[in-house]
Scaffold this motif. Structure first.
Motif, PDB file in Angstrom:
ATOM      1  N   VAL A 150       0.799  -1.130  -0.276  1.00 58.11           N
ATOM      2  CA  VAL A 150      -0.232   0.004   0.023  1.00 58.11           C
ATOM      3  C   VAL A 150       0.767   1.267   0.015  1.00 58.11           C
ATOM      4  O   VAL A 150       0.563   2.207  -0.819  1.00 58.11           O
ATOM      5  N   HIS A 151       1.908   1.434   0.943  1.00 55.33           N
ATOM      6  CA  HIS A 151       2.857   2.337   0.856  1.00 55.33           C
ATOM      7  C   HIS A 151       3.515   2.498  -0.372  1.00 55.33           C
ATOM      8  O   HIS A 151       3.608   3.747  -0.771  1.00 55.33           O
TER       9      HIS A 151
ATOM     10  N   ILE B  35      -2.100  11.003   4.282  1.00 54.58           N
ATOM     11  CA  ILE B  35      -2.137   9.663   4.372  1.00 54.58           C
ATOM     12  C   ILE B  35      -1.091   8.552   4.066  1.00 54.58           C
ATOM     13  O   ILE B  35      -0.700   7.707   4.709  1.00 54.58           O
ATOM     14  N   GLN B  36      -0.008   9.424   3.243  1.00 58.75           N
ATOM     15  CA  GLN B  36       0.869   8.292   3.010  1.00 58.75           C
ATOM     16  C   GLN B  36       2.123   8.551   4.056  1.00 58.75           C
ATOM     17  O   GLN B  36       2.725   7.324   4.617  1.00 58.75           O
TER      18      GLN B  36
ATOM     19  N   TYR C  58       2.342   1.571  -3.475  1.00 57.07           N
ATOM     20  CA  TYR C  58       1.580   2.235  -4.676  1.00 57.07           C
ATOM     21  C   TYR C  58       0.956   3.408  -4.225  1.00 57.07           C
ATOM     22  O   TYR C  58       0.772   4.201  -5.400  1.00 57.07           O
ATOM     23  N   TRP C  59       0.665   3.833  -2.946  1.00 60.66           N
ATOM     24  CA  TRP C  59       0.222   5.110  -2.665  1.00 60.66           C
ATOM     25  C   TRP C  59       1.135   6.037  -2.925  1.00 60.66           C
ATOM     26  O   TRP C  59       0.865   7.370  -3.342  1.00 60.66           O
TER      27      TRP C  59
ATOM     28  N   LEU D 173       0.740   7.700  -6.194  1.00 68.17           N
ATOM     29  CA  LEU D 173      -0.093   8.747  -6.121  1.00 68.17           C
ATOM     30  C   LEU D 173       0.276   9.980  -5.705  1.00 68.17           C
ATOM     31  O   LEU D 173      -0.019  11.050  -6.199  1.00 68.17           O
ATOM     32  N   VAL D 174       0.840   9.789  -4.578  1.00 63.11           N
ATOM     33  CA  VAL D 174       1.532  11.188  -3.959  1.00 63.11           C
ATOM     34  C   VAL D 174       2.476  11.818  -5.009  1.00 63.11           C
ATOM     35  O   VAL D 174       2.468  13.148  -5.124  1.00 63.11           O
TER      36      VAL D 174
ATOM     37  N   ILE E 100       0.607   5.796   6.627  1.00 62.21           N
ATOM     38  CA  ILE E 100       0.871   4.564   5.978  1.00 62.21           C
ATOM     39  C   ILE E 100       2.253   4.254   6.541  1.00 62.21           C
ATOM     40  O   ILE E 100       2.888   3.100   6.925  1.00 62.21           O
TER      41      ILE E 100
ATOM     42  N   VAL F 163      -3.290  13.750   0.639  1.00 60.36           N
ATOM     43  CA  VAL F 163      -2.718  12.326  -0.102  1.00 60.36           C
ATOM     44  C   VAL F 163      -1.349  12.283   0.940  1.00 60.36           C
ATOM     45  O   VAL F 163      -1.011  11.095   1.118  1.00 60.36           O
TER      46      VAL F 163
END
Length: 146
Positions: free
Chosen positions: A8-9, A54-55, A11-12, A15-16, A58, A51
């Protein structure tokens, strides 16, 4: 749990980087183009802030569930600092990225207080750009893309 949080970290992070790059480019183009700061610009800056936070959350979870954390007990701080990979994962990556998120947060907070569009875009461009450069500098590229 470690594997899921790590994925998750990772792939996120894509996005970041994409959202942060969009916010920086938007701010730079509109600042030099003397454009008006509109609600979409505010949304871009806010979404980027959300975003990245959230990163960060995580990443904090990942840090504490990571088996690498045990290296502090095994090697001590001196041993961790002597090993480049351990130093990157346990010290440099978390610290520099925390600073990057703090700068993004400061830029967002400061830009809201400005009254002119140019000064709003300028603050976002400066703080978000520095945050982006810091994030890019501490990504473990060989592990992330390999």
């Amino acid at each position: 749990m470690y594997t899921v949080v790590k994925e998750v970290h990772s792939y996120w992070a894509f996005l970041v980087l994409i959202v942060l790059a969009i916010a920086v480019i938007n701010a730079i183009i509109k600042s030099f183009g003397d454009k008006t700061y509109d609600p979409n610009d505010f949304r871009k800056a806010l979404f980027t802030l959300i975003v990245t936070h959230i990163q960060l959350l995580i990443g904090i979870i990942l840090y504490f569930v990571s088996p690498r954390l045990q290296l502090f007990g095994q090697l001590g701080m001196g041993g961790v600092m002597k090993d480049a990979m351990s130093r990157l994962y346990l010290v440099e990556h978390p610290l520099i990225n925390l600073i990057a998120v703090a700068l993004i947060t400061i830029g967002y907070s400061k830009h809201k207080k400005k009254l002119t569009s140019k000064s709003k875009f300028k603050l976002i461009a400066i703080f978000y750009s520095i945050g982006l450069v810091l994030l890019l500098s501490r990504i473990p590229w060989s592990m992330w893309l390999g």
